[in-house]
Write a protein that holds these residues in place. Structure first.
Motif, mmCIF file in Angstrom:
data_model
loop_
_atom_site.group_PDB
_atom_site.id
_atom_site.type_symbol
_atom_site.label_atom_id
_atom_site.label_comp_id
_atom_site.label_asym_id
_atom_site.label_seq_id
_atom_site.Cartn_x
_atom_site.Cartn_y
_atom_site.Cartn_z
ATOM 1 N N VAL A 148 0.780 -1.162 -0.014
ATOM 2 C CA VAL A 148 -0.311 0.150 0.068
ATOM 3 C C VAL A 148 1.002 1.217 0.127
ATOM 4 O O VAL A 148 1.743 1.408 0.919
ATOM 5 C CB VAL A 148 -1.045 0.028 1.157
ATOM 6 N N ILE A 149 0.727 1.988 -0.845
ATOM 7 C CA ILE A 149 1.621 3.180 -0.981
ATOM 8 C C ILE A 149 0.866 4.384 -0.787
ATOM 9 O O ILE A 149 -0.107 4.942 -1.356
ATOM 10 C CB ILE A 149 2.265 3.272 -2.670
ATOM 11 N N PHE B 120 -6.818 0.003 -13.196
ATOM 12 C CA PHE B 120 -7.235 0.669 -12.014
ATOM 13 C C PHE B 120 -8.576 0.191 -11.559
ATOM 14 O O PHE B 120 -9.452 -0.005 -12.193
ATOM 15 C CB PHE B 120 -7.241 2.226 -11.930
ATOM 16 N N ASN B 121 -8.358 -0.713 -10.263
ATOM 17 C CA ASN B 121 -9.446 -1.617 -9.701
ATOM 18 C C ASN B 121 -10.093 -2.474 -10.670
ATOM 19 O O ASN B 121 -11.199 -2.759 -10.898
ATOM 20 C CB ASN B 121 -10.630 -0.655 -9.162
ATOM 21 N N GLY B 122 -9.208 -2.965 -11.446
ATOM 22 C CA GLY B 122 -9.350 -4.137 -12.520
ATOM 23 C C GLY B 122 -9.891 -3.304 -13.975
ATOM 24 O O GLY B 122 -10.467 -4.287 -15.037
ATOM 25 N N GLY C 166 -7.190 4.982 -2.749
ATOM 26 C CA GLY C 166 -8.082 3.655 -2.523
ATOM 27 C C GLY C 166 -8.038 2.978 -4.072
ATOM 28 O O GLY C 166 -9.291 2.354 -4.269
ATOM 29 N N THR C 167 -7.106 2.792 -4.703
ATOM 30 C CA THR C 167 -7.080 2.336 -5.834
ATOM 31 C C THR C 167 -5.946 0.867 -5.915
ATOM 32 O O THR C 167 -5.089 1.137 -5.446
ATOM 33 C CB THR C 167 -6.685 3.207 -7.087
ATOM 34 N N HIS C 168 -6.574 -0.244 -6.336
ATOM 35 C CA HIS C 168 -5.444 -1.376 -6.779
ATOM 36 C C HIS C 168 -4.898 -1.066 -8.169
ATOM 37 O O HIS C 168 -6.071 -1.184 -9.268
ATOM 38 C CB HIS C 168 -6.503 -2.456 -6.800
ATOM 39 N N GLU D 91 1.790 -5.048 -9.006
ATOM 40 C CA GLU D 91 0.605 -4.541 -8.576
ATOM 41 C C GLU D 91 0.876 -3.731 -7.185
ATOM 42 O O GLU D 91 2.063 -3.931 -6.696
ATOM 43 C CB GLU D 91 -0.649 -5.433 -8.308
ATOM 44 N N PHE D 92 0.190 -2.699 -6.943
ATOM 45 C CA PHE D 92 0.358 -2.111 -5.558
ATOM 46 C C PHE D 92 -1.213 -1.309 -5.289
ATOM 47 O O PHE D 92 -1.977 -1.449 -6.252
ATOM 48 C CB PHE D 92 1.437 -1.159 -5.607
ATOM 49 N N TYR D 93 -1.250 -1.123 -4.147
ATOM 50 C CA TYR D 93 -2.653 -0.215 -3.671
ATOM 51 C C TYR D 93 -2.189 1.168 -3.406
ATOM 52 O O TYR D 93 -1.025 1.491 -2.843
ATOM 53 C CB TYR D 93 -3.194 -0.889 -2.505
#
Length: 259
Positions: A92-93, A183-185, A238-240, A252-254
């Motif tokens: 989580v960044i 972003f968020n899939g 709040g983005t994957h 990946e990161f959040y």
């Protein structure tokens, strides 16, 4: 320019990055040229080294022909990477680490031998340990993300963060791999590694030439960020965030909430 000017400008850029405070572009006031911009960049990164950050490699910019034409330049630009820019894959960044961060999908090479001279394309892969999918977080320190070519070089080519996936030894056939950043899939940027100088391995060749021109050796174990495969995408909390490169895998990161 005097050394004092270069040090003062370098300190201003270093403070802007360190304290996440945007500043006005510098060239309208100081009028430095491209060679002086690289001197400012090196001096600014030296301040980071003095605080204990370690050099880990280099990043290339303007590796897209279209971007070169857009900016009116005939060569790519480069910046210096430190260990403080590295974020763990899957982490989580916190976006409060940045001013106005954007993400770019890339490929990252890891060297296995010192690169101490200009390489040919035929030689490049023999100097590499592996290649990985990666995401670079760029974050210009200039107000409203507006700057000249000299400004962006002085600002270490907007480099701010790196997230690197698992290394692969698949160093052949990198020229036209599919790239998707989500972003968020949801697909946000779709492209090809062909956008990186036609073949990302050419970035290694360019890196070797740039390092030789700067009388710098890239030691074994260095990272070479090859350049963006697509346009950059602004990050929100709040983005994957994920980037997938065909045959190389996914990274990946959040993003965490801003302070």
């Amino acid at each position: 320019m005097s050394n004092l000017d270069i040090y003062a400008i370098s300190t201003a850029l270093d403070n802007a990055a360190r304290y996440r405070e945007e500043i006005d572009p510098l060239t309208p006031v100081h009028g430095f040229n491209l060679n002086e911009a690289y001197e400012i960049q090196r001096t600014s990164i030296a301040l980071r080294h003095a605080r204990g950050e370690l050099p880990v490699g280099i990043k290339l910019g303007f590796t897209s022909r279209a971007k070169m034409i857009q900016m009116g330049v005939d060569s790519l630009i480069w910046g210096l990477l430190t260990d403080a820019m590295l974020y763990e894959e899957g982490a989580v960044i916190d976006l409060s680490d940045f001013i106005h961060p954007r993400a770019e999908p890339e490929v990252c090479f890891l060297t296995k031998r010192d690169i101490d001279r200009p390489l040919t394309l035929l030689e490049a892969s023999s100097y590499l340990e592996g290649v990985a999918p990666a995401i670079e977080i760029i974050d210009s320190r200039y107000r409203n993300f507006k700057f000249t070519l000299e400004d962006v070089v002085a600002d270490n080519c907007s480099s701010a963060g790196l997230v690197i996936g698992a290394m692969s030894r698949n160093l052949t056939d990198l020229a036209n791999l599919g790239v998707a950043m989500r972003f968020n899939g949801r697909p946000m940027q779709i492209g090809s590694t062909g956008a990186i100088l036609g073949d990302p391995l050419r970035s290694v060749v360019q890196a070797s030439r740039l390092a030789a021109r700067a009388e710098m050796v890239l030691p074994a174990g260095s990272l070479i960020m090859a350049g963006a495969a697509t346009a950059a995408q602004a990050l929100t909390a709040g983005t994957h965030v994920s980037a997938e490169v065909t045959s190389l895998g996914r990274v990946e990161f959040y993003t965490g909430a801003r302070a």
